[in-house]
Design a protein around this motif. Structure first.
Motif: not given
Length: 333
Positions: A294-303
């Motif tokens: 759940a914590l990681l689902q809320a962390i955005p990943t950007m290029l």
């Protein structure tokens, strides 16, 4: 500021610019490292072509920064700070790790210089910092597979940004799924010990392709990526495994730093993969770290889509004139 030379010195390419009065790089020139003998020759070419006569320089170098002598990790270039400054008439010279510079760039990136990976991510409310709130003010993390694998973090503390440079790309790395065991056994036979950089880099992509198919005739990461984009089966299998492993490594780092301000991807390999990073295996592997899905689902990943984040970070350092800078009201996302 126009009298400050900026340099982003990588394993295969070096980028140079001058710092503008607005704190952004200008008069950018990219030099292929194979075309020059050493860093001094690359700088001399830039100065000759631009006619610039800088009195200060901020250089980002792909290697550890410790002591008077600086050496690149993936190229046989080295220089001594004092001798370098004297040769080019520099009154001030700052040298930082290349990913430290990219981390400094993160608050200065505009929306057009990044794009989400794996679809939109819900925002995450964080404690208020300097009168603002939102996940954009949390710890930010940058990593990048290129000639090597760089890692750095940008931390907000005491109302200012602080960068933690690292050699996280050299951390040990191993299989986590049944279909990876034989691949990593072959990597171990080739490398002796397997680090993240051994797998998650340009040379690492070639190693992965050969480990998956020992008879594959791949010699360059660009060939593999091009084949994958054309849906060639063996190249596609290699890049999909690479993307899965990259997502897992990024998720592990996000947990290590609790990077709720976002995880940013850069580097030549990541940029080349393009739409392959948007396939489900990247975010799936990023989030698959129980019990913290759940914590990681809320962390955005950007290029990071611009080609000069290292120069932007060097310009930020040159503009601030110190190793810390105020948290900007214009967060990068």
């Amino acid at each position: 500021m126009s009298h400050t030379l900026l340099g982003d010195i990588g394993g295969s390419k070096s980028r140079f610019a001058l710092a503008s009065s607005a704190g952004r790089p200008e008069r950018i020139l990219v030099i292929e490292n194979d075309t020059v003998a050493d860093l001094e020759a690359a700088v001399a070419r830039y100065l000759d072509e631009t006619g610039a006569r800088p009195r200060a320089a901020t250089l980002a170098v792909a290697g550890p920064i410790d002591g008077e002598e600086v050496a690149l990790t993936n190229r046989a270039w080295r220089f001594r700070r004092g001798e370098f400054a004297k040769r080019f008439g520099l009154a001030q010279l700052r040298v930082v790790n290349d990913f430290e510079a990219i981390a400094w760039a993160l608050p200065r990136l505009v929306a057009a210089e990044t794009r989400p990976l794996g679809g939109p991510t819900p925002s995450l409310t964080l404690p208020r910092l300097r009168g603002r709130e939102g996940w954009g003010d949390g710890v930010k993390l940058v990593l990048g597979p290129g000639t090597g694998l760089g890692v750095a973090a940008l931390l907000p503390a005491g109302g200012r940004w602080h960068v933690v440079a690292s050699e996280g790309g050299h951390a040990s790395f191993g299989p986590q799924a049944a279909d990876e065991a034989e691949v990593f056994a072959r990597l171990w036979d080739e490398c002796g010990s397997v680090s993240a950089e051994c797998v998650l880099s340009g040379p690492g992509l070639v190693r992965l392709a050969r480990a998956l198919d020992p008879h594959a005739a791949f010699h360059e990461p660009e060939t593999i990526v091009a084949g994958a984009l054309a849906r060639e089966p063996s190249a596609l299998a290699a890049t999909r495994l690479f993307v899965r492993l990259l997502g897992r490594f990024a998720g592990s780092l996000a947990l290590t730093f609790k990077a709720q301000g976002g995880v940013y991807m850069t580097g030549g390999v990541a940029g080349g993969l393009g739409p392959l990073l948007d396939e489900p295996q990247f975010r799936r592997a990023f989030e698959a770290h129980p019990p913290y899905e759940a914590l990681l689902q809320a962390i955005p990943t950007m290029l990071i889509t611009c080609e000069e984040p290292g120069l932007i970070g060097c310009a930020a350092l040159a503009c601030e004139g110190s190793h810390t800078s105020p948290i900007s009201a214009n967060a990068s996302l």
